[in-house]
Design a protein around this motif. Structure first.
Motif, short mmCIF file in Angstrom:
data_model
loop_
_atom_site.label_atom_id
_atom_site.label_comp_id
_atom_site.label_asym_id
_atom_site.label_seq_id
_atom_site.Cartn_x
_atom_site.Cartn_y
_atom_site.Cartn_z
N SER A 178 0.83 -1.21 0.00
CA SER A 178 0.00 0.00 0.00
C SER A 178 0.87 1.26 0.00
N LYS A 179 1.94 1.25 0.78
CA LYS A 179 2.84 2.42 0.83
C LYS A 179 3.54 2.62 -0.52
N THR A 180 3.97 1.52 -1.12
CA THR A 180 4.64 1.61 -2.42
C THR A 180 3.71 2.15 -3.48
N ARG A 181 2.47 1.64 -3.49
CA ARG A 181 1.50 2.13 -4.47
C ARG A 181 1.14 3.59 -4.20
N GLU A 198 14.38 5.61 -8.71
CA GLU A 198 14.76 4.93 -7.46
C GLU A 198 13.72 3.89 -7.06
N LEU A 199 12.45 4.24 -7.15
CA LEU A 199 11.38 3.31 -6.78
C LEU A 199 11.37 2.09 -7.70
N LEU A 200 11.49 2.32 -9.00
CA LEU A 200 11.49 1.21 -9.95
C LEU A 200 12.73 0.34 -9.79
N ALA A 220 3.79 5.70 -5.71
CA ALA A 220 3.64 5.74 -7.17
C ALA A 220 2.51 6.68 -7.59
N ARG A 221 1.40 6.66 -6.84
CA ARG A 221 0.28 7.56 -7.16
C ARG A 221 0.69 9.02 -7.01
N SER A 222 1.45 9.33 -5.97
CA SER A 222 1.87 10.71 -5.77
C SER A 222 2.86 11.14 -6.84
N LEU A 223 3.69 10.20 -7.32
CA LEU A 223 4.66 10.55 -8.37
C LEU A 223 3.97 10.80 -9.71
N VAL A 280 3.52 -0.35 -11.23
CA VAL A 280 3.52 -0.39 -9.76
C VAL A 280 2.09 -0.39 -9.25
N LEU A 281 1.21 0.33 -9.92
CA LEU A 281 -0.19 0.38 -9.47
C LEU A 281 -0.91 -0.94 -9.73
#
Length: 196
Positions: A49-52, A72-74, A55-58, A92-93
Motif C-alpha cells: 500500500s505504501k509503495t503504491r 529509485e522506486l522502480l 507511485a500515485r503521488s509521483l 507499480v499500481l
C-alpha cells in the motif's frame, strides 16, 4: 542494556476486518503461502500500500520533478524481483499482494523443490537448514532479491545437505496417484457402524 525503544506496529489492519469475503481471502492466502498468522499478511499488504501510494503521488507530479524518485522506486522493486526489468511506473499500481508473497524466502524454497510443502519450507528455514549466498537466513518472510535467488541451497553444515537424508529421498520419490474408493452401501449411507 541499551536504549529502550517503543515497539510499534509494522502493519495496518483491514478496514472491515470481520467481512466474510475479507476473511475468506485472507485465509486462502495464509494457507497458500504458509503464513503463520494474519500479521505477516498485513505487514506485506501495508508495504504494498505504501509503495503504491508513492507511485500515485509521483504520477501527479511534473515530469522533471518525479524523474529521480521514479527511477529509485522502480530500481528498488526490480532489484527485489517484484517488477520486470521493462516495467514503468504504471506497473507499480497493478501490483497485487501475490506479487509480494511470491518473493518471500519460504515461497521460493518451496518453488525450487527444496521442501515437499510450503509449511515444511518454513520449518527448514527457521531451523537453519537453508542458506542464501553462504549465509544462513532464518526468516521465512525475507524478501529475496533477484540476484540472490539462484544461491538458495541447503546449508552445508545441515544434515539435510546429505543426499541420503530421508527428507531428500522423499523429494525424489514420484507422488503416488490417490486411490478412488468405492462408496459403501447400506441403509446409513456408509457412515457409522456396518451392522445393517
Amino acid at each position: 542494556m541499551g536504549d529502550p525503544k517503543k515497539q510499534r506496529k509494522k502493519f495496518d489492519t483491514p478496514r472491515f476486518r470481520w467481512r466474510k469475503d475479507v476473511l475468506q481471502e485472507e485465509l486462502k492466502l495464509l494457507g497458500q503461502y504458509g503464513l503463520r498468522n494474519k500479521h505477516e499478511l498485513w505487514r506485506h499488504k501495508t508495504s504494498l500500500s505504501k509503495t503504491r501510494g508513492i507511485a500515485r503521488s509521483l504520477i501527479s507530479e511534473s515530469t522533471e520533478a518525479r524523474a529521480k524518485m521514479e527511477s529509485e522506486l522502480l530500481a528498488q522493486l526490480k532489484k527485489k524481483g517484484i517488477l520486470q526489468e521493462t516495467a514503468v511506473l504504471d506497473n507499480v499500481l497493478d501490483l497485487t499482494i501475490e506479487d509480494i508473497l511470491e518473493r518471500r524466502l519460504q515461497t521460493i524454497v518451496f518453488r525450487k523443490g527444496l521442501a515437499r510443502t510450503i509449511f515444511q519450507a518454513r520449518q527448514l528455514i527457521t531451523h537453519g537448514h537453508v542458506t542464501i549466498d553462504n549465509r544462513r537466513v532464518t526468516i521465512p518472510g525475507y524478501i529475496v532479491p533477484k540476484a540472490e535467488e539462484a544461491t538458495i541451497v541447503y546449508s552445508p553444515e545441515s544434515a539435510v545437505a546429505n543426499q541420503e537424508h530421508p527428507l531428500r529421498l522423499g523429494l525424489s520419490v514420484v507422488a503416488k496417484q490417490p486411490e478412488i474408493r468405492q462408496p459403501m452401501r447400506g441403509r446409513r449411507g456408509g457412515r457409522g457402524g456396518g451392522r445393517f
